[in-house]
Design a protein around this motif. Structure first.
Motif, short mmCIF file in Angstrom:
data_model
loop_
_atom_site.label_atom_id
_atom_site.label_comp_id
_atom_site.label_asym_id
_atom_site.label_seq_id
_atom_site.Cartn_x
_atom_site.Cartn_y
_atom_site.Cartn_z
N GLY A 203 0.81 -1.22 0.00
CA GLY A 203 0.00 0.00 0.00
C GLY A 203 0.84 1.27 0.00
N ILE A 204 1.94 1.28 0.77
CA ILE A 204 2.75 2.50 0.84
C ILE A 204 3.48 2.78 -0.48
N GLY A 205 3.64 1.75 -1.32
CA GLY A 205 4.36 1.96 -2.58
C GLY A 205 3.44 2.09 -3.78
N LEU A 206 2.13 1.95 -3.53
CA LEU A 206 1.19 1.93 -4.65
C LEU A 206 1.35 3.14 -5.57
N VAL A 207 1.43 4.32 -4.97
CA VAL A 207 1.56 5.53 -5.77
C VAL A 207 3.00 6.04 -5.77
N SER A 208 3.64 6.00 -4.58
CA SER A 208 4.98 6.58 -4.49
C SER A 208 5.98 5.85 -5.39
N LYS A 209 5.84 4.53 -5.51
CA LYS A 209 6.76 3.77 -6.38
C LYS A 209 6.55 4.18 -7.84
N PHE B 17 -6.02 1.16 -5.56
CA PHE B 17 -6.62 0.69 -4.29
C PHE B 17 -7.38 -0.62 -4.53
N PHE B 18 -8.20 -0.64 -5.56
CA PHE B 18 -8.96 -1.86 -5.84
C PHE B 18 -8.04 -3.03 -6.23
N GLY B 19 -6.96 -2.72 -6.91
CA GLY B 19 -6.01 -3.76 -7.31
C GLY B 19 -5.40 -4.43 -6.09
N LEU B 20 -5.02 -3.60 -5.11
CA LEU B 20 -4.41 -4.18 -3.90
C LEU B 20 -5.44 -4.91 -3.06
N THR B 21 -6.62 -4.35 -2.91
CA THR B 21 -7.63 -5.05 -2.11
C THR B 21 -8.02 -6.36 -2.80
N GLY B 22 -8.05 -6.36 -4.12
CA GLY B 22 -8.33 -7.59 -4.87
C GLY B 22 -7.27 -8.64 -4.57
N THR B 23 -6.02 -8.21 -4.55
CA THR B 23 -4.92 -9.14 -4.25
C THR B 23 -5.12 -9.74 -2.86
N LEU C 140 -9.23 -3.51 3.99
CA LEU C 140 -9.70 -2.35 3.22
C LEU C 140 -9.21 -1.06 3.87
N ILE C 141 -9.41 -1.00 5.19
CA ILE C 141 -9.03 0.23 5.91
C ILE C 141 -7.52 0.42 5.92
N VAL C 142 -6.78 -0.68 6.15
CA VAL C 142 -5.32 -0.57 6.21
C VAL C 142 -4.78 -0.12 4.85
N CYS C 143 -5.28 -0.71 3.77
CA CYS C 143 -4.84 -0.31 2.42
C CYS C 143 -5.11 1.17 2.19
N ALA C 144 -6.31 1.60 2.56
CA ALA C 144 -6.70 3.00 2.33
C ALA C 144 -5.80 3.94 3.14
N LEU C 145 -5.48 3.54 4.38
CA LEU C 145 -4.61 4.38 5.22
C LEU C 145 -3.20 4.44 4.64
N LEU D 233 -17.11 3.28 4.78
CA LEU D 233 -17.07 4.73 4.96
C LEU D 233 -15.66 5.20 5.30
N TYR D 234 -15.03 4.48 6.24
CA TYR D 234 -13.69 4.89 6.70
C TYR D 234 -12.69 4.80 5.55
N SER D 235 -12.73 3.68 4.81
CA SER D 235 -11.76 3.55 3.71
C SER D 235 -12.08 4.54 2.59
#
Lengths: 325, 258
Positions: B71-77, B102-108, B150-155, B239-241
């Motif tokens: 999740g931390i590298g999804l965009v920054s990488k 986001f959906f790609g990672l949650t799908g994984t 879901l929440i952890v990925c979003a955070l 809602l949170y995510s």
């Protein structure tokens, strides 16, 4: 219609840790490029070429000014499907093969599913990657990646193509292929805007060039005009088996260079007849006589030099500081 | 759903698979089968309790670690490697890119959890020799674990939109730990008064309530999961995510990709 209209586009970044201060990366830039034109954006490293391209691609946001691409605002998503972009030293998803990557980009660009695969294969063939299409990109050489980059830039048949240093890192054969590709794009009526600091490429390919330095556009001109101007000098090439330049010729102000059994002498056009008389008198065989024309390199160097006004202003500034001290 | 989001999500999933993220399943399988054999040898009558507890905790921890580190590298990488340039120069809006990732990672993580859940049920069958009616609540606990992901990925995505990968990992993990103690934090807020009480209450309700999403102990003891809790937890996690992803989008929309 103008393909690109840049209207006082300006970019500055805030630098510093505690006290942020703006650093100007691009001074207000005004430039128009017509449809079907091949335009070369020249400048040394760090001149502002990539910043301009990033602004036009919407990757960074302008501090001031705007631009219109194909008649639409540059941030209009509709215009993006008509644009192809090759970034400098491109890096792609290396877990994908070239075929998968092009398929991915084709989907994102809205290429219809019907005919998408055929289009991808056509592009792979066009850049000479059909044989390695199934190989993961992490195994590709730099030259092969550049070819993938070119393929993805023209995959969706865009009207306007932006190439950032497309020849960088390529071997002579690769450079030749890129040049051929740009020529093909021109013959297809595409508008090509490419940045480079390789002047021979720009001279061979471009209709017009712009020179940018320290974030400022220093000049724009048609290549044909810039390279057709006479300099009031002629170049004489003659045989000199004894590798000697006649003294009389030196007396006419010739700057001679001996190369093997030939001499290449450049002298004022006014002395042309006198120089030929010298050669006749000394029974020296003349090989050629050509007027010396301006080169793009001279134009480029001239534009990179600080203007006299700027120098004067700098001097006055220094004087003021000196007086203050 | 928007085809560009699906396309970006599928590419993210494919990247995770090809980067051997699912290899964690091997470690999980080894851990669970080893534990099941050991539990079978040493436990009397509490095999089910131990396997459900251990299995679901492992599912949660493995998934959280993957969610944080990818999740931390999804965009920054993508910014660092400049792969983003050739995506955003196409008709792809920035929010579509973030949501697709986001959906790609949650799908994984859903696929990963599916295989781990199979492992948990196999281990349960191994130690108990049969399935019982109450085992259906294990599915509810697994569903809550997916909501946690879901929440952890979003955070992780939110923090990485303005911070370095290392700091994003630290922030996300810290929130996961604090959020897992959210019930205690709310209890503490209730007994604290004055400005401290206000602050404790604000923090308690601001951090994600992971403790409400943790019913591992309850289902390990065979207890049922109320339908209202399933509904509330689903709404809360969505809602949170959604809020965290929206925050990431808002920051990313304004970001210069130098």
């Amino acid at each position: 219609m103008a393909a690109i209209e840049i209207l006082d586009l300006e970019k500055s970044y805030l630098v510093g840790f505690w006290r942020k201060r703006p650093r100007l990366a691009l001074r207000p830039l005004r430039l128009t490029i017509e449809e079907g034109e091949v335009f070369g954006f020249l400048g040394p490293n760090g001149a502002g070429k990539t910043t301009t391209l990033k602004l036009l691609m919407g990757l960074v946001f302008p501090t001031a000014g705007t631009a219109r691409l194909l008649g639409c605002a540059m941030d209009d998503p509709r215009v993006k499907s008509q644009i192809g972009f090759l970034p400098e030293q491109p890096y792609f998803y290396d877990h994908l093969s070239a075929r998968e990557l092009l398929n991915y980009y084709a989907q994102l660009s809205g290429v219809p599913a019907k005919g998408r695969s055929a289009r991808v294969e056509q592009m792979l063939a066009r850049v000479g990657l059909s044989d390695s299409a199934g190989m993961q990109l992490r195994k590709f050489s730099k030259g092969m990646l550049q070819r993938v980059g070119l393929a993805q830039a023209i995959l969706h048949d865009p009207k306007l193509v932006f190439l950032d240093e497309p020849m960088s890192g390529l071997d002579p054969m690769g450079r030749r292929e890129v040049r051929d590709l740009i020529q093909q794009l021109r013959s297809e009526g595409k508008t090509v805007f490419f940045s480079t600091h390789i002047l021979s490429d720009a001279e061979a390919l471009c209709d017009r060039v712009g020179v940018i330095h320290q974030g400022e556009l220093r000049g724009v001109g048609a290549v044909a005009e810039l390279t057709s101007g006479k300099q009031g000098k002629v170049e004489i090439v003659f045989y000199a088996p004894e590798q000697k330049v006649p003294l009389a010729l030196t007396g006419l102000g010739a700057e001679a260079r001996i190369s093997g059994d030939m001499v290449n002498a450049v002298l004022p056009e006014a002395q042309q007849e006198a120089a030929l008389d010298v050669l006749r008198r000394e029974r020296i065989k003349l090989i050629s006589l050509t007027p010396v024309r301006s080169s793009l390199e001279e134009y480029y160097i001239q534009k990179l030099r600080p203007s006299p006004d700027a120098t004067e202003a700098g001097r006055e500034e220094a004087d003021r500081k000196g007086a203050g001290a | 759903m928007n085809s560009r989001i699906v396309c970006i999500a599928f590419n993210t999933f494919r990247e995770a698979v090809r980067d051997r993220v699912l290899y964690n399943l091997i470690a999980f399988a080894v851990l669970l089968s080893g534990a099941s054999i050991l539990v079978g040898e040493i436990s009397i009558d509490i095999e089910r309790l131990v396997v459900v507890n251990l299995g679901l905790t492992a599912v949660s921890l493995f998934g959280v670690v993957i969610a944080i580190f990818i999740g931390i590298g999804l965009v920054s990488k993508e910014i660092e490697r400049r792969t983003l340039y050739t995506v955003l120069s196409r008709p792809v809006r920035r929010w579509e890119f973030v949501v697709g990732k986001f959906f790609g990672l949650t799908g994984t993580l859903v696929v990963n959890t599916f295989f781990m859940a199979l492992g948990v049920f196999l281990a349960l069958l191994y130690v108990a020799h049969k399935f019982e009616k109450m085992d259906v609540w294990v599915l509810a606990a697994l569903y809550f674990i997916v909501l946690q992901f879901l929440i952890v990925c979003a955070l992780a995505l939110f923090f990485s939109s303005f911070s370095t990968p290392l700091m994003s990992a630290v922030f996300t993990f810290a929130l996961f730990v604090i959020g897992s103690l959210a019930d205690d934090l709310r209890g503490f807020a209730r007994i604290t008064h004055g400005a401290g009480g206000w602050l404790a209450t604000a923090i308690a309700y601001l951090v994600p309530n992971f403790s409400a999403l943790n019913v591992i102990n309850l289902v390990a003891h065979g207890g049922p999961v109320p339908g209202s809790l399933i509904l509330y937890n689903t709404l809360y996690a969505l809602l949170y995510s959604a809020m965290a992803v929206s925050g990431a989008v808002l920051i990313f929309q304004r970001r210069n990709l130098k």
